[in-house]
Scaffold this motif. Sequence first.
Motif, PDB file in Angstrom:
ATOM      1  N   GLY A  16      48.590  44.852  34.311  1.00  0.00           N
ATOM      2  CA  GLY A  16      47.200  44.820  34.762  1.00  0.00           C
ATOM      3  C   GLY A  16      46.224  44.951  33.600  1.00  0.00           C
ATOM      4  N   LEU A  17      46.573  45.788  32.625  1.00  0.00           N
ATOM      5  CA  LEU A  17      45.690  45.971  31.465  1.00  0.00           C
ATOM      6  C   LEU A  17      45.493  44.659  30.717  1.00  0.00           C
ATOM      7  CD1 LEU A  17      46.941  49.394  30.044  1.00  0.00           C
ATOM      8  CD2 LEU A  17      44.713  48.924  31.057  1.00  0.00           C
ATOM      9  N   VAL A  18      46.586  43.893  30.532  1.00  0.00           N
ATOM     10  CA  VAL A  18      46.481  42.634  29.791  1.00  0.00           C
ATOM     11  C   VAL A  18      45.710  41.594  30.607  1.00  0.00           C
ATOM     12  CG1 VAL A  18      47.763  40.743  28.727  1.00  0.00           C
ATOM     13  CG2 VAL A  18      48.566  43.091  28.468  1.00  0.00           C
ATOM     14  N   ILE A  19      46.059  41.446  31.896  1.00  0.00           N
ATOM     15  CA  ILE A  19      45.383  40.448  32.735  1.00  0.00           C
ATOM     16  C   ILE A  19      43.884  40.738  32.819  1.00  0.00           C
ATOM     17  CG2 ILE A  19      45.144  39.638  35.131  1.00  0.00           C
ATOM     18  CD1 ILE A  19      48.171  39.783  35.376  1.00  0.00           C
ATOM     19  N   SER A  20      43.529  42.028  32.920  1.00  0.00           N
ATOM     20  CA  SER A  20      42.131  42.400  33.153  1.00  0.00           C
ATOM     21  C   SER A  20      41.230  42.210  31.931  1.00  0.00           C
ATOM     22  CB  SER A  20      42.062  43.865  33.579  1.00  0.00           C
ATOM     23  OG  SER A  20      42.454  44.693  32.510  1.00  0.00           O
ATOM     24  N   VAL A  45      37.065  45.415  36.593  1.00  0.00           N
ATOM     25  CA  VAL A  45      38.371  46.054  36.432  1.00  0.00           C
ATOM     26  C   VAL A  45      38.336  47.430  37.095  1.00  0.00           C
ATOM     27  CG1 VAL A  45      40.118  46.827  34.790  1.00  0.00           C
ATOM     28  CG2 VAL A  45      38.669  44.866  34.215  1.00  0.00           C
ATOM     29  N   MET A  46      37.295  48.194  36.763  1.00  0.00           N
ATOM     30  CA  MET A  46      37.169  49.536  37.309  1.00  0.00           C
ATOM     31  C   MET A  46      37.035  49.491  38.824  1.00  0.00           C
ATOM     32  SD  MET A  46      37.410  52.554  36.414  1.00  0.00           S
ATOM     33  CE  MET A  46      36.951  53.349  34.898  1.00  0.00           C
ATOM     34  N   GLY A  47      36.205  48.566  39.317  1.00  0.00           N
ATOM     35  CA  GLY A  47      36.028  48.422  40.764  1.00  0.00           C
ATOM     36  C   GLY A  47      37.344  48.058  41.442  1.00  0.00           C
ATOM     37  N   GLY A  48      38.072  47.118  40.848  1.00  0.00           N
ATOM     38  CA  GLY A  48      39.347  46.681  41.418  1.00  0.00           C
ATOM     39  C   GLY A  48      40.376  47.793  41.436  1.00  0.00           C
ATOM     40  N   ALA A  49      40.360  48.656  40.428  1.00  0.00           N
ATOM     41  CA  ALA A  49      41.353  49.728  40.340  1.00  0.00           C
ATOM     42  C   ALA A  49      41.027  50.869  41.291  1.00  0.00           C
ATOM     43  CB  ALA A  49      41.429  50.246  38.902  1.00  0.00           C
ATOM     44  N   ILE A  50      39.732  51.104  41.517  1.00  0.00           N
ATOM     45  CA  ILE A  50      39.338  52.260  42.318  1.00  0.00           C
ATOM     46  C   ILE A  50      39.640  52.065  43.810  1.00  0.00           C
ATOM     47  CG2 ILE A  50      37.241  53.410  43.177  1.00  0.00           C
ATOM     48  CD1 ILE A  50      36.370  53.722  40.310  1.00  0.00           C
ATOM     49  N   VAL A  51      39.588  50.815  44.279  1.00  0.00           N
ATOM     50  CA  VAL A  51      39.819  50.580  45.720  1.00  0.00           C
ATOM     51  C   VAL A  51      41.238  50.998  46.160  1.00  0.00           C
ATOM     52  CG1 VAL A  51      39.892  48.842  47.544  1.00  0.00           C
ATOM     53  CG2 VAL A  51      37.996  48.859  45.907  1.00  0.00           C
TER      54      VAL A  51
ATOM     55  N   GLY B  14      39.419  40.176  35.855  1.00  0.00           N
ATOM     56  CA  GLY B  14      39.150  41.604  35.790  1.00  0.00           C
ATOM     57  C   GLY B  14      39.517  42.295  37.095  1.00  0.00           C
ATOM     58  N   LEU B  15      39.125  41.665  38.206  1.00  0.00           N
ATOM     59  CA  LEU B  15      39.397  42.237  39.523  1.00  0.00           C
ATOM     60  C   LEU B  15      40.900  42.289  39.810  1.00  0.00           C
ATOM     61  CD1 LEU B  15      37.338  43.288  41.536  1.00  0.00           C
ATOM     62  CD2 LEU B  15      37.411  41.088  42.704  1.00  0.00           C
ATOM     63  N   ILE B  16      41.611  41.188  39.524  1.00  0.00           N
ATOM     64  CA  ILE B  16      43.068  41.145  39.779  1.00  0.00           C
ATOM     65  C   ILE B  16      43.784  42.189  38.916  1.00  0.00           C
ATOM     66  CG2 ILE B  16      45.160  39.723  39.518  1.00  0.00           C
ATOM     67  CD1 ILE B  16      43.289  37.277  40.151  1.00  0.00           C
ATOM     68  N   GLY B  17      43.454  42.198  37.616  1.00  0.00           N
ATOM     69  CA  GLY B  17      44.071  43.181  36.727  1.00  0.00           C
ATOM     70  C   GLY B  17      43.735  44.596  37.170  1.00  0.00           C
ATOM     71  N   GLY B  18      42.498  44.800  37.604  1.00  0.00           N
ATOM     72  CA  GLY B  18      42.070  46.120  38.067  1.00  0.00           C
ATOM     73  C   GLY B  18      42.854  46.572  39.283  1.00  0.00           C
ATOM     74  N   GLY B  22      45.181  49.841  39.732  1.00  0.00           N
ATOM     75  CA  GLY B  22      45.015  50.786  40.836  1.00  0.00           C
ATOM     76  C   GLY B  22      46.305  50.967  41.621  1.00  0.00           C
ATOM     77  N   LEU B  23      47.043  49.858  41.861  1.00  0.00           N
ATOM     78  CA  LEU B  23      48.316  49.949  42.586  1.00  0.00           C
ATOM     79  C   LEU B  23      49.336  50.741  41.761  1.00  0.00           C
ATOM     80  CD1 LEU B  23      48.683  46.334  44.096  1.00  0.00           C
ATOM     81  CD2 LEU B  23      48.239  48.469  45.335  1.00  0.00           C
ATOM     82  N   ALA B  24      49.335  50.519  40.444  1.00  0.00           N
ATOM     83  CA  ALA B  24      50.253  51.249  39.568  1.00  0.00           C
ATOM     84  C   ALA B  24      49.967  52.752  39.653  1.00  0.00           C
ATOM     85  CB  ALA B  24      50.106  50.768  38.131  1.00  0.00           C
TER      86      ALA B  24
END
Lengths: 135, 146
Positions: A16-20, A45-51, B14-18, B22-24
């Motif tokens: 995810g870090l690389v793709i983002s 990235v932050m928004g996607g991770a927080i959900v 960014g959204l996909i990677g994010g 988050g899933l990780a």
Amino acid sequence: MRIILALLSGTLFGAGLVISGMADPGRVRAFLDLFGRWDPTLAFVMGGAIVPMAIAWAVQRRLESPLGDKAFSLPATREIDTRLSVGAALFGIGWGLGGLCPGPAIASLSLSPVAVAPFVLAMFAGMGLHRLFIR
Amino acid sequence: MIADLFPHAQPGAGLIGGVMIGLAAAIMLLGLGRIAGVSGLAARATGIAGSGAPHGIAIAFILGLPLGASIVASVMDWKPATYPAPLMLVAAGLIVGFGTRLGSGCTSGHGVCGLSRLSWRSIVATGLFMASGFATVAVMRIAGVL
């Protein structure tokens, strides 16, 4: 089982870090560059991770124990002290200078080992200095 | 609209990677009952931190990071990033290492895990490291290093 879950989590995290774009110092600095050509990608990235994590916390509150271990081991400190504030402010300075934070730097060891090695080695040295001097 | 305003932005990637990040972190929380905080786990994996996650868990997570990165690089059209000069990276790394230990976390622990938990400590920490990151890059722009 626990090792496999941790490896799976780390692998998905690194992917995810690389793709983002988080592993690209140029993109990180562009996000921090409010007075230049600002690039909002990292906000996504932050928004996607927080959900997914917000959902995970809601599930966590209903669980007695995690699925693959005996008990939850979560930070319980609530105090907002000088260490937290100074540490976070320092971290932000380093993040801006190098365009790297710990996760992307370690993940990039398999992509650009020579280029990120100075950062990663210095980062562990900085962690060691903290261990030596802060009680 | 974002593409017009910010031609360099990649909101989709960014959204996909994010979401993957988050899933990780969710696997770490619901599977192992722990925070996926990279600075803490890295300090634990190397033995720098005296307490925290079991060594095996920390080492497996930390080894997964470059593994996941290389999987992405092998299946995607990936081009190497450009890095700041080595001396700048050494200075940055030292400050990041010391700061993340002093502040008990980095972008993953405070940013992803702490903000989503609505932890006040993490909200304050994230606000501070973002603010000092913005300020640092602004100073670099004024000084002509960017």
